[in-house]
Design an enzyme around this catalytic site. Structure first.
Site, mmCIF file in Angstrom:
data_model
loop_
_atom_site.group_PDB
_atom_site.id
_atom_site.type_symbol
_atom_site.label_atom_id
_atom_site.label_comp_id
_atom_site.label_asym_id
_atom_site.label_seq_id
_atom_site.Cartn_x
_atom_site.Cartn_y
_atom_site.Cartn_z
ATOM 1 N N ARG A 1 44.706 -20.160 26.396
ATOM 2 C CA ARG A 1 44.493 -20.797 25.082
ATOM 3 C C ARG A 1 44.056 -22.248 25.248
ATOM 4 O O ARG A 1 43.198 -22.736 24.508
ATOM 5 C CB ARG A 1 45.753 -20.724 24.221
ATOM 6 C CG ARG A 1 46.069 -19.309 23.749
ATOM 7 C CD ARG A 1 47.378 -19.253 23.017
ATOM 8 N NE ARG A 1 48.436 -19.691 23.926
ATOM 9 C CZ ARG A 1 49.608 -20.159 23.538
ATOM 10 N NH1 ARG A 1 49.901 -20.283 22.270
ATOM 11 N NH2 ARG A 1 50.507 -20.515 24.420
ATOM 12 N N ASN B 1 48.258 -16.253 20.900
ATOM 13 C CA ASN B 1 48.756 -15.102 21.657
ATOM 14 C C ASN B 1 49.171 -14.001 20.699
ATOM 15 O O ASN B 1 49.795 -14.261 19.665
ATOM 16 C CB ASN B 1 49.967 -15.494 22.509
ATOM 17 C CG ASN B 1 49.589 -16.233 23.760
ATOM 18 O OD1 ASN B 1 48.439 -16.262 24.182
ATOM 19 N ND2 ASN B 1 50.575 -16.858 24.386
#
Length: 89
Positions: free
Chosen positions: A17, A35
């Protein structure tokens, strides 16, 4: 242009990320990375077509510790206006 990606593979717990955020800032992409419970990472990305294509290529490569197996790209119906690229929890 806005698109939604689901990145599958070994992409959680490896800085993916943050990698996505760094690449998004570099390519002037707005949106978020998050996520998912199934081990994938959801990305909503908004930007110019050429920048989005380059960003998607970056996501296919993945962060140094990630192993991207597949990317699903779908149309994005998000109404939200983005001012930056965020990491969501």
């Amino acid at each position: 242009m806005k698109t939604k990606l689901f990145v599958h593979g070994h992409v959680q717990g490896v800085g993916f990320r943050y990698y996505a955020q760094t690449k998004a800032i570099h390519r002037n992409i707005k949106g978020f990375a998050k996520n998912m419970d199934n081990g994938s990472v959801e990305i909503v990305a908004e930007g110019e077509t050429r920048q989005l294509e380059a960003f998607i290529d970056d996501m296919k490569k993945g962060s140094p510790l990630a192993k991207v197996e597949n990317i699903e790209q779908t149309e994005c119906n998000e109404e939200e206006a983005f001012s930056a690229f965020d990491i969501r929890y």
